[in-house]
Design an enzyme around this catalytic site. Structure first.
Site, PDB file in Angstrom:
ATOM      1  N   CYS A 118      17.742 -32.809 -23.207  1.00 32.91           N
ATOM      2  CA  CYS A 118      18.352 -31.881 -22.250  1.00 32.91           C
ATOM      3  C   CYS A 118      18.734 -30.573 -22.937  1.00 32.91           C
ATOM      4  CB  CYS A 118      19.578 -32.530 -21.613  1.00 32.91           C
ATOM      5  SG  CYS A 118      20.411 -31.439 -20.447  1.00 32.91           S
ATOM      6  N   CYS A 158      21.957 -28.987 -21.759  1.00 32.72           N
ATOM      7  CA  CYS A 158      23.191 -29.616 -22.274  1.00 32.72           C
ATOM      8  C   CYS A 158      23.422 -29.223 -23.727  1.00 32.72           C
ATOM      9  CB  CYS A 158      23.102 -31.145 -22.250  1.00 32.72           C
ATOM     10  SG  CYS A 158      22.338 -31.860 -20.810  1.00 32.72           S
ATOM     11  N   ASP A 159      22.380 -29.262 -24.528  1.00 38.18           N
ATOM     12  CA  ASP A 159      22.564 -29.212 -25.981  1.00 38.18           C
ATOM     13  C   ASP A 159      22.018 -27.953 -26.655  1.00 38.18           C
ATOM     14  OD1 ASP A 159      23.725 -31.718 -25.857  1.00 38.18           O
ATOM     15  OD2 ASP A 159      21.810 -32.743 -26.043  1.00 38.18           O
TER      16      ASP A 159
END
Ligand code: NDP
Length: 307
Positions: free
Chosen positions: A134, A137-138
């Site tokens: 992701c 997200c990261d």
């Protein structure tokens, strides 16, 4: 047999948010958490884009917060996975862990999707310390660093473009000599000066040390091998919605995502609703999942009011 008003299957942001709303509407919801308690967000490190956490929060903590909020209003949260359903008549019959059967007037399916991984042992080893599925997200943790994205579809292109805005360099590892992505996404990738496409390469191994990922060995179709130096390795080879157990009764698209009606969470079976990634191939964010969990609980409440 135990009979409940509202059964929620899954414990990601969609499941717990549905539980918060259903509990506050006196539906006495029962949540079965499934095999991955807390869902996909528990596999990420820091969540910085979920509204309400100005300092960020770990995925595990956020999911525990959501669970505590669901419990506070009387949700009954249980371990166990749904292994069989019979949605042919109401009340619906659902089997838990192949042994226990319960009946439910309404069901909210919030079983999410699972990112596909290549299946390399090194991928498992560095999950959460350089390996991620992701970018939204990261990606932030790789500012001004070098990263690789695997895949040639729209997700891979989208993730590569997103990461190219943060990272110094992005390798896009594509196993064929063409991208599967839509033309516009392909063009955008080609226009990013810091994306390098490694055509016809597959990943042999991800390498690293106690600090996490620091490289990957990639192999060309011709057999030639090389090592690229990277700090982050992003999988974007597709997601698999977790719908296997429902597919006999619930209509899905060709990829297996549950089809919901219009702007609702209604499925093709009256009284069965779907929320979160299991019905969303496009947005796949914690906050959008939570939003649709809220919608599903409201849809269930309105359904029960007239049925
Ligand atoms: P896709 O299935 O479209 O693409 C998966 C990609 O991963 C393909 O390029 C495939 O290669 C590659 N791949 C699969 N397995 C491996 C493997 N083992 N090793 C290396 N590469 C592998 O998945 P997406 O998640 O990209 O997209 C899913 C759907 O969602 C699509 O319909 C897409 O259009 C849509 N989507 C739309 C977006 C948008 O409109 N903005 C954004 C994201 C997704 P190969 O091509 O060789 O099979």
């Amino acid at each position: 047999m135990e009979k409940i008003k509202c059964l929620i299957i899954g414990s990601g942001p969609a499941g717990y948010t549905a539980a918060i709303y259903a509990a506050r509407a006196n539906l006495n919801p029962v949540v079965y958490e499934g095999l991955q308690v807390g869902g996909q967000l528990t596999t990420t490190t820091e969540v910085e884009n979920f509204p309400g956490y100005p300092q960020g929060v770990t995925g595990v903590q956020m999911m525990d917060d959501l669970k505590q909020q669901a419990l506070r209003f009387g949700s009954d949260v249980r371990f166990g996975a749904v292994t069989k359903v019979d949605f042919s008549q109401r009340p619906f019959t659902v089997t838990i862990d192949d042994e226990k059967q319960i009946q439910a007037d309404t069901v909210i399916i919030a079983t999410g999707a699972t990112a596909k991984y290549l299946g390399l042992p090194s991928e498992e080893k560095y999950k959460g310390s350089g390996v991620s599925a992701c970018a939204t997200c990261d990606g932030f943790f790789y500012r001004k660093k070098d990263v690789a994205v695997v895949g040639g579809g729209d997700t891979a292109c989208e993730e590569a473009i997103y990461l190219a805005g943060l990272a110094r360099k992005v390798y896009l590892i594509v196993r064929r000599n063409v991208l599967r992505a839509t033309t516009i996404m392909q063009q955008r990738v080609m226009n990013m000066p810091n994306i390098e496409i490694l055509w016809e390469y597959q990943t042999k191994e991800i390498i690293g040390d106690e600090n996490g990922v620091n490289g990957a060995i990639v192999v060309h179709k011709s057999g030639e091998e090389k090592t690229i130096s990277i700090d982050g390795f992003f999988l974007a080879i597709g997601h698999q919605p977790n719908t296997e157990v429902f597919k006999y009764f619930i209509a899905t698209d060709e990829q297996g995502y549950i089809i919901t009606q219009g702007k609702t969470t209604k499925t093709n079976v009256e009284g069965v609703f779907a929320a979160g990634d299991v019905q969303d191939p496009h947005y796949r964010q914690g906050v959008t999942s939570a939003g649709s969990g809220c919608m599903a609980a409201i849809d269930a409440e309105r359904f029960l009011a007239v049925n």
